[in-house]
Design an enzyme around this catalytic site. Structure first.
Site, PDB file in Angstrom:
ATOM      1  N   HIS A  56       9.323 -11.895  -5.741  1.00  0.00           N
ATOM      2  CA  HIS A  56       9.470 -12.910  -4.697  1.00  0.00           C
ATOM      3  C   HIS A  56       9.799 -14.279  -5.283  1.00  0.00           C
ATOM      4  O   HIS A  56      10.623 -15.013  -4.753  1.00  0.00           O
ATOM      5  CB  HIS A  56       8.195 -12.993  -3.847  1.00  0.00           C
ATOM      6  CG  HIS A  56       8.183 -12.004  -2.712  1.00  0.00           C
ATOM      7  ND1 HIS A  56       7.769 -10.703  -2.868  1.00  0.00           N
ATOM      8  CD2 HIS A  56       8.567 -12.121  -1.418  1.00  0.00           C
ATOM      9  CE1 HIS A  56       7.882 -10.072  -1.710  1.00  0.00           C
ATOM     10  NE2 HIS A  56       8.365 -10.899  -0.818  1.00  0.00           N
TER      11      HIS A  56
ATOM     12  N   LYS B 141      -0.604  -4.058   2.665  1.00  0.00           N
ATOM     13  CA  LYS B 141      -1.954  -3.748   3.127  1.00  0.00           C
ATOM     14  C   LYS B 141      -2.754  -5.026   3.313  1.00  0.00           C
ATOM     15  O   LYS B 141      -2.602  -5.986   2.551  1.00  0.00           O
ATOM     16  CB  LYS B 141      -2.666  -2.785   2.178  1.00  0.00           C
ATOM     17  CG  LYS B 141      -3.084  -3.406   0.856  1.00  0.00           C
ATOM     18  CD  LYS B 141      -3.945  -2.454   0.064  1.00  0.00           C
ATOM     19  CE  LYS B 141      -4.248  -3.004  -1.327  1.00  0.00           C
ATOM     20  NZ  LYS B 141      -5.352  -3.957  -1.342  1.00  0.00           N
TER      21      LYS B 141
END
Lengths: 177, 271
Positions: free
Chosen positions: A36, A101
Site C-alpha cells: 500500500h 479481517k
C-alpha cells in the site's frame, strides 16, 4: 449461500447486506502494509499502478510460498485496520472493495457508502482453506517484498461474510461500540 | 541436537493446532449460531485441511519464540545456542513452505528466513533440556499491552486491565482469543510471564487459588463483551485466560496481556 463472480456490478454490491455469507470467485489483488505504501508513492508521483483500480478488489493478505503442484500456499486474511489510512483514497479512485479481517474505521465506512463499495470479512486463521481456493497466482508488482508483494489471484469460492455493506451497515456494530 | 529439535517442533507447530485448542473450538462451535458458528466451523474445517495436506494452518507462521529450560547439569557442546536455534527455524520455514515474516523495523526489509528467533533461556535444576516452540502471529501480538498499575488498584485493577485489553482489541486479533496474563515482575519480565502463560494448556487452572479466581472472573467478564468469534458477535470472545505471577516491587503492580489468536500452535519436547 449466495455465489458471486468478480467484477461485481453496482446492483450486485447494493444487494449485499452486512452479515450475508457469500462464495466469491474471480480476480483479486493481494496487498498489505508495504504494498500500500508503494501504491501511494506511485499515486503521488502520478505513475501508473500495477493493476487498474476500477472495480478491483484488494485482498489484505500475504501468502505462504506455494508448495509443488499448488497455485498458492496458505493465504488467509490479515488485520484490515492497519489499512484504514489507505482504503478511502483507493475507494474514491474506483476500487470495488476489500477483503480482510476485523473492523475498519469510520472513514472507511463513509468511503464505502459514498462509493458503493463493499468490505468482506474472510475468516482469520483459515489459511489452508483460502490457499486451496486460489487456482492461479501471479506476482504483478514489488517482488522484492516477497510475501508482501502484489499477487493477482484467480480464486474459486472464497467463503466470505459481508462485513460493511454499501449502505454503511457493519457486522461489527453489534459488538465494537 | 538443539537445531534438529527446533526444526521438528517448528515444522509440526506450523501445521497443527494444539489438541486443547481444537477441543475448545469444538465446544464453542456447539454453543454459537449464525455468522459466529459459521466462522468456527470454517476454522475447524481449515484445521483438518492443514493437517491432511501438511499446510500451514494460518499463513502467519509467526515470529519464532523458543523457550528453553536448561538443566544446570547439562553441558551444551558445539555451535552457539542461538545459532543452533536459528538454524532449526531457518530449515523448518524453508522445508514447510512457511511464510518468512521477520523484517527490519525501519527499512522493512525482510530477513528472508524468519530469523532471528526469540530465544529465552531459563537455567533450572536437573539434567534435561525442555524446548518449547511457539510461533507467534502478529495480528494478535499487536493487540497486547502492559499496564503499570498501582498497588492500590489491586485485584479489581488487574481484572479490569485484562478485560479492557480484550475490549480495545475488538475484532482485530482474530477472536476467540486466548489471553496470556503476566502479574508482577518488572516492565521487561511481566510480558514474558504473559507469553509463558500461553504455553499452558487451555482449561488448566493456576495452582494458586487467588490467581485462578482472577483467570475465571476475567474470562466471564470477557465473554460478556459479546465480541464473539471473528468479532461477528457471540458468546465466545475468548477460549481461555491463563495467568502467571511473580514477585514485584512494593511500589508497583505490572499487568501484561499477551494476546493470542484462536490459532494456538505450541509444541514441546524434552531432551
Amino acid at each position: 449461500m449466495k455465489e458471486l463472480r468478480l467484477p461485481l456490478s453496482a446492483d450486485e454490491k447494493r444487494a449485499l447486506r452486512a452479515g450475508d455469507a457469500v462464495l466469491l470467485s474471480g480476480t483479486l489483488y493481494t496487498a498489505r502494509d508495504c504494498a500500500h505504501r508503494r501504491i501511494f508513492e506511485l499515486l503521488d508521483a502520478d505513475m501508473p499502478l500495477p493493476f487498474a483500480l476500477k472495480d478491483a478488489f484488494i485482498y489484505y493478505a500475504g501468502p505462504c510460498p506455494a508448495p509443488a503442484g499448488k497455485a498458492s500456499g496458505s493465504c488467509g486474511p490479515t488485520t484490515s485496520a492497519r489499512m484504514n489510512a489507505f482504503a478511502p483514497r483507493l475507494l474514491r479512485l474506483g476500487l470495488g472493495g476489500m477483503i480482510g479481517k476485523g473492523e475498519m474505521s469510520e472513514e472507511v465506512r463513509a468511503a464505502l457508502k459514498e462509493c458503493g463499495g463493499v468490505y468482506f470479512a474472510a475468516i482469520g486463521g483459515a489459511g489452508a482453506l483460502y490457499g486451496n481456493a486460489v487456482k492461479r497466482s501471479e506476482c504483478v508488482a514489488f517482488p522484492d517484498l516477497l510475501s508482501e508483494a502484489v499477487y493477482r489471484f484467480e480464486v474459486e469460492n472464497f467463503p466470505l461474510v459481508v462485513a460493511i455493506d454499501s449502505a454503511g451497515n457493519s457486522i461489527y456494530d453489534r459488538t465494537s461500540k | 541436537m538443539i537445531s534438529d529439535c527446533v526444526f521438528r517442533l517448528a515444522l509440526r507447530a506450523g501445521t497443527r493446532l494444539t489438541d486443547d485448542c481444537c477441543a475448545a473450538l469444538r465446544t464453542a462451535a456447539e454453543r454459537e449460531t449464525g455468522a459466529a458458528r459459521y466462522a468456527l466451523c470454517t476454522i475447524l474445517e481449515n484445521r483438518a485441511i492443514a493437517a491432511r495436506e501438511s499446510m500451514p494452518v494460518c499463513q502467519d507462521t509467526g515470529m519464532a519464540v523458543v523457550l528453553l529450560e536448561l538443566g544446570n547439569g547439562v553441558v551444551l557442546e558445539g555451535e552457539l545456542l542461538s545459532r543452533a536455534v536459528d538454524d532449526g527455524v531457518r530449515r523448518a520455514y524453508a522445508e514447510g513452505n512457511f511464510r518468512k515474516s521477520i523484517c527490519d523495523p525501519l527499512t522493512r526489509v525482510n530477513t528472508g528466513d524468519n530469523t532471528p528467533a526469540h530465544l529465552h533461556v531459563d537455567i533450572v535444576e536437573g539434567d534435561h533440556v525442555r524446548v518449547t516452540y511457539l510461533p507467534k502471529g502478529f495480528g494478535s501480538e499487536n493487540m497486547s499491552r502492559i499496564s503499570m498499575l498501582t498497588p492500590a488498584e489491586g485485584r479489581e485493577g488487574i481484572v479490569r486491565a485484562i478485560v479492557e485489553a480484550v475490549r480495545l482489541a475488538g475484532s482485530r486479533p482474530c477472536p476467540p482469543v486466548v489471553v496470556g496474563v503476566g502479574i508482577g515482575g518488572s516492565f521487561d519480565s511481566c510480558p514474558l510471564l504473559a507469553k509463558k502463560a500461553l504455553t499452558r494448556p487451555l482449561g488448566s487452572r493456576h495452582p494458586r487459588e487467588d490467581v485462578a479466581s482472577i483467570e475465571e472472573e476475567a474470562l466471564s467478564r470477557i465473554q460478556a463483551l459479546g465480541i464473539g468469534p471473528q468479532g461477528f458477535g457471540g458468546k465466545t470472545t475468548a477460549l481461555g485466560v491463563l495467568a502467571e505471577i511473580a514477585p514485584t516491587h512494593i511500589a508497583g503492580l505490572p499487568v501484561a496481556v499477551n494476546m493470542q489468536c484462536h490459532c494456538v500452535r505450541c509444541e514441546q519436547e524434552v531432551l
